[in-house]
Enzyme design. Sequence first.
Site, mmCIF file in Angstrom:
data_model
loop_
_atom_site.group_PDB
_atom_site.id
_atom_site.type_symbol
_atom_site.label_atom_id
_atom_site.label_comp_id
_atom_site.label_asym_id
_atom_site.label_seq_id
_atom_site.Cartn_x
_atom_site.Cartn_y
_atom_site.Cartn_z
ATOM 1 N N HIS A 56 0.885 -1.140 -0.076
ATOM 2 C CA HIS A 56 -0.050 -0.097 -0.017
ATOM 3 C C HIS A 56 0.863 1.191 -0.004
ATOM 4 O O HIS A 56 2.020 1.208 0.814
ATOM 5 C CB HIS A 56 -0.882 -0.116 1.401
ATOM 6 C CG HIS A 56 -1.854 -1.117 1.514
ATOM 7 N ND1 HIS A 56 -1.291 -2.169 2.331
ATOM 8 C CD2 HIS A 56 -3.148 -1.191 1.398
ATOM 9 C CE1 HIS A 56 -2.262 -3.105 2.417
ATOM 10 N NE2 HIS A 56 -3.459 -2.544 1.676
ATOM 11 N N ASP A 59 2.461 1.899 3.314
ATOM 12 C CA ASP A 59 3.366 0.838 3.767
ATOM 13 C C ASP A 59 4.766 1.171 3.457
ATOM 14 O O ASP A 59 5.858 0.939 4.221
ATOM 15 C CB ASP A 59 3.320 -0.572 3.098
ATOM 16 C CG ASP A 59 1.925 -0.880 3.498
ATOM 17 O OD1 ASP A 59 1.276 -0.689 4.342
ATOM 18 O OD2 ASP A 59 1.587 -2.022 2.560
ATOM 19 N N MET A 90 2.381 -5.830 -7.859
ATOM 20 C CA MET A 90 1.236 -5.169 -7.665
ATOM 21 C C MET A 90 1.192 -3.974 -6.575
ATOM 22 O O MET A 90 2.104 -4.155 -5.658
ATOM 23 C CB MET A 90 0.462 -6.241 -6.914
ATOM 24 C CG MET A 90 -1.203 -5.538 -6.547
ATOM 25 S SD MET A 90 -1.232 -5.170 -4.744
ATOM 26 C CE MET A 90 -1.950 -6.658 -3.734
ATOM 27 N N GLU A 183 -11.234 -6.404 -4.888
ATOM 28 C CA GLU A 183 -11.169 -7.165 -3.923
ATOM 29 C C GLU A 183 -12.331 -7.227 -3.000
ATOM 30 O O GLU A 183 -12.662 -6.118 -2.532
ATOM 31 C CB GLU A 183 -9.944 -7.318 -2.903
ATOM 32 C CG GLU A 183 -9.685 -8.098 -1.955
ATOM 33 C CD GLU A 183 -8.370 -8.038 -1.137
ATOM 34 O OE1 GLU A 183 -7.457 -7.413 -1.670
ATOM 35 O OE2 GLU A 183 -8.361 -8.708 -0.054
ATOM 36 N N LYS A 185 -15.123 -7.924 0.160
ATOM 37 C CA LYS A 185 -14.848 -8.844 1.606
ATOM 38 C C LYS A 185 -16.288 -8.437 2.190
ATOM 39 O O LYS A 185 -16.820 -7.240 2.090
ATOM 40 C CB LYS A 185 -13.844 -8.062 2.455
ATOM 41 C CG LYS A 185 -13.461 -8.655 3.727
ATOM 42 C CD LYS A 185 -12.255 -7.992 4.354
ATOM 43 C CE LYS A 185 -11.959 -8.890 5.801
ATOM 44 N NZ LYS A 185 -10.960 -8.252 6.479
ATOM 45 N N GLU A 219 -9.811 -13.509 -2.236
ATOM 46 C CA GLU A 219 -9.094 -13.907 -0.992
ATOM 47 C C GLU A 219 -9.987 -14.859 -0.532
ATOM 48 O O GLU A 219 -11.160 -15.056 -0.012
ATOM 49 C CB GLU A 219 -8.846 -12.759 -0.264
ATOM 50 C CG GLU A 219 -8.141 -13.140 1.245
ATOM 51 C CD GLU A 219 -7.745 -12.255 1.878
ATOM 52 O OE1 GLU A 219 -7.340 -10.944 1.606
ATOM 53 O OE2 GLU A 219 -7.825 -11.949 2.988
ATOM 54 N N HIS A 222 -12.057 -14.401 2.539
ATOM 55 C CA HIS A 222 -13.130 -13.591 2.360
ATOM 56 C C HIS A 222 -14.466 -14.153 2.040
ATOM 57 O O HIS A 222 -15.442 -14.007 2.912
ATOM 58 C CB HIS A 222 -12.998 -12.201 1.477
ATOM 59 C CG HIS A 222 -11.676 -11.474 1.881
ATOM 60 N ND1 HIS A 222 -11.428 -10.348 1.207
ATOM 61 C CD2 HIS A 222 -11.133 -11.393 3.141
ATOM 62 C CE1 HIS A 222 -10.244 -9.622 1.843
ATOM 63 N NE2 HIS A 222 -10.312 -10.477 3.037
ATOM 64 N N ASP A 247 -5.417 -13.454 -3.522
ATOM 65 C CA ASP A 247 -4.921 -13.405 -2.148
ATOM 66 C C ASP A 247 -4.957 -14.879 -1.429
ATOM 67 O O ASP A 247 -6.204 -15.296 -1.254
ATOM 68 C CB ASP A 247 -5.822 -12.359 -1.508
ATOM 69 C CG ASP A 247 -4.900 -10.942 -1.703
ATOM 70 O OD1 ASP A 247 -4.254 -10.688 -2.649
ATOM 71 O OD2 ASP A 247 -5.615 -9.914 -1.129
ATOM 72 N N ASP A 257 -11.569 -12.375 11.496
ATOM 73 C CA ASP A 257 -10.605 -12.269 10.264
ATOM 74 C C ASP A 257 -9.109 -12.560 10.468
ATOM 75 O O ASP A 257 -8.385 -11.953 10.964
ATOM 76 C CB ASP A 257 -10.439 -10.849 9.652
ATOM 77 C CG ASP A 257 -9.840 -10.644 8.380
ATOM 78 O OD1 ASP A 257 -9.485 -11.807 7.720
ATOM 79 O OD2 ASP A 257 -9.676 -9.484 8.226
ATOM 80 N N ASP A 259 -6.665 -14.457 8.704
ATOM 81 C CA ASP A 259 -5.422 -14.496 7.969
ATOM 82 C C ASP A 259 -4.289 -15.451 8.137
ATOM 83 O O ASP A 259 -3.048 -14.992 8.177
ATOM 84 C CB ASP A 259 -4.917 -12.890 8.070
ATOM 85 C CG ASP A 259 -5.767 -11.913 7.159
ATOM 86 O OD1 ASP A 259 -6.357 -12.127 6.420
ATOM 87 O OD2 ASP A 259 -5.524 -10.924 7.542
ATOM 88 N N ASP A 289 -1.771 -13.047 1.457
ATOM 89 C CA ASP A 289 -2.147 -11.923 1.966
ATOM 90 C C ASP A 289 -2.748 -12.434 3.551
ATOM 91 O O ASP A 289 -3.826 -12.690 3.962
ATOM 92 C CB ASP A 289 -3.588 -11.233 1.523
ATOM 93 C CG ASP A 289 -3.861 -10.074 2.225
ATOM 94 O OD1 ASP A 289 -3.017 -9.312 2.957
ATOM 95 O OD2 ASP A 289 -4.895 -9.486 1.972
HETATM 96 C C1 GCO Z 1 -8.086 -7.248 4.459
HETATM 97 C C2 GCO Z 1 -7.680 -7.196 3.047
HETATM 98 C C3 GCO Z 1 -6.597 -6.478 2.772
HETATM 99 C C4 GCO Z 1 -6.180 -6.132 1.226
HETATM 100 C C5 GCO Z 1 -5.032 -5.064 0.922
HETATM 101 C C6 GCO Z 1 -4.860 -5.033 -0.382
HETATM 102 O O1 GCO Z 1 -8.816 -8.126 4.825
HETATM 103 O O2 GCO Z 1 -7.544 -6.513 5.213
HETATM 104 O O3 GCO Z 1 -7.520 -8.570 2.411
HETATM 105 O O4 GCO Z 1 -5.475 -7.216 3.384
HETATM 106 O O5 GCO Z 1 -6.057 -7.350 0.545
HETATM 107 O O6 GCO Z 1 -5.489 -3.867 1.606
HETATM 108 O O7 GCO Z 1 -5.596 -4.091 -0.798
HETATM 109 MN MN MN Z 2 -6.551 -9.463 0.752
HETATM 110 MN MN MN Z 3 -8.264 -10.038 4.045
#
Ligand code: GCO
Ligand code: MN
Ligand code: MN
Length: 389
Positions: A56, A59, A90, A183, A185, A219, A222, A247, A257, A259, A289
Amino acid sequence: MAKYLPGKTEKFTFGLWTVGNIGRDPFGGPVREQLTPPQIVDLLGSVGGVYGVNFHDNDLVPIDVSPAKRAQIIKDFKKALADNNLQVPMATTNLFGDPAFKDGAFTSGDSRVRAYALQKTMAAMDLGAEFGASTYVFWGGREGAESDAGKDPAEGFKRFREALNFLCEYSMSQNYNYRFALESKPNEPRGHIYLATTGNMLAFIETLDYPEMVGVNPEVAHETMAGLNFTHHVAQALDAGKLFHIDLNDQEPGRYDQDFRFGAANIKQAFFLVKLLTDHNYTGSLHFDAHAYRTEDYDGVREFARGCMRTYMILKEKAQQFNANKEIQALRAQINVTDAKLDALVSGFSPVAAAELKKTKFNRQALGARGLPYERLDQLTMELLLGVK
Ligand code: GCO
Ligand code: MN
Ligand code: MN
């Protein structure tokens, strides 16, 4: 062990925000010190087999940094990338962290916030282009609501469309040639995020001015959070020619969430996903991700990164074994019965085909009575995954 080391052909990528995650959660502060972007790149380089690193805007470049400092950050990061032979395939925008975006960015009810979101995204696209990024991800983390009392959601979609149309033209005007990847979610951080699934995104893309420039970035976590079958969503994106990015991580349904490391929660679903991507020759980035458990130090983060890639490589080998296994393929042939004459009839309407179909006799009882060997086939799949096959 060495067997499952990835080669650079796999295009495995991580985000600065993923391996750089310091383990903060709603109940506790950081457990790992913050690394600088070059340190994160060095860490990924030390893991081996990583193709690239994504970011990002903030970041890499903090939101309020001076132009001189920005230039220095870019220089240092470029050096770290070159030292570790890593690409930036990306880039994306942080449109969720700053309090200005607390009620959305492109879909905010406030014109000033919407305009600022466009300005910030154009600058972030410029930054990504400096590193040769070819995919630009849009994740609308704050685009949504806790309560629909304040904004008309249909107006939100219109605003989101206008922003994407604007940015497609901006990309063309600068010759960036970005492919946009949307993307979805369902929730987190908002109570309800607009365009909650990959399917919603695919329908939305067709309403844009430049649909050919825009695809999706599904993702694992998600769709899984929403209790849906992720692999089927990826299949729909592939069918539409819209799988521009993916992702990878893992998630237990009905939880926060998470991850998790790829394959950590549901190995069978991860297998069917890798098999789908392999069978359809997906050649885009495989972006993890995900982040390491909060229990870990940076050695644990390296184990996490290695684990994501190893699991992918192992499942890819399992998919090849599945496709080559005679018993499995014989069972699949019992399920997938081909009749060339009928296939020709149903492949496209013609008055002749319709008439022909109307007079064809089907043995409905026999079709219904036929046993389909899913139990055996699924057990064989499990045994293959468990390593006894
Ligand atoms: C989340 C998302 C993020 C995006 C990221 C890239 O659940 O927080 O998956 O990680 O993928 O902001 O756009
Ligand atoms: Mn993501
Ligand atoms: Mn995510």
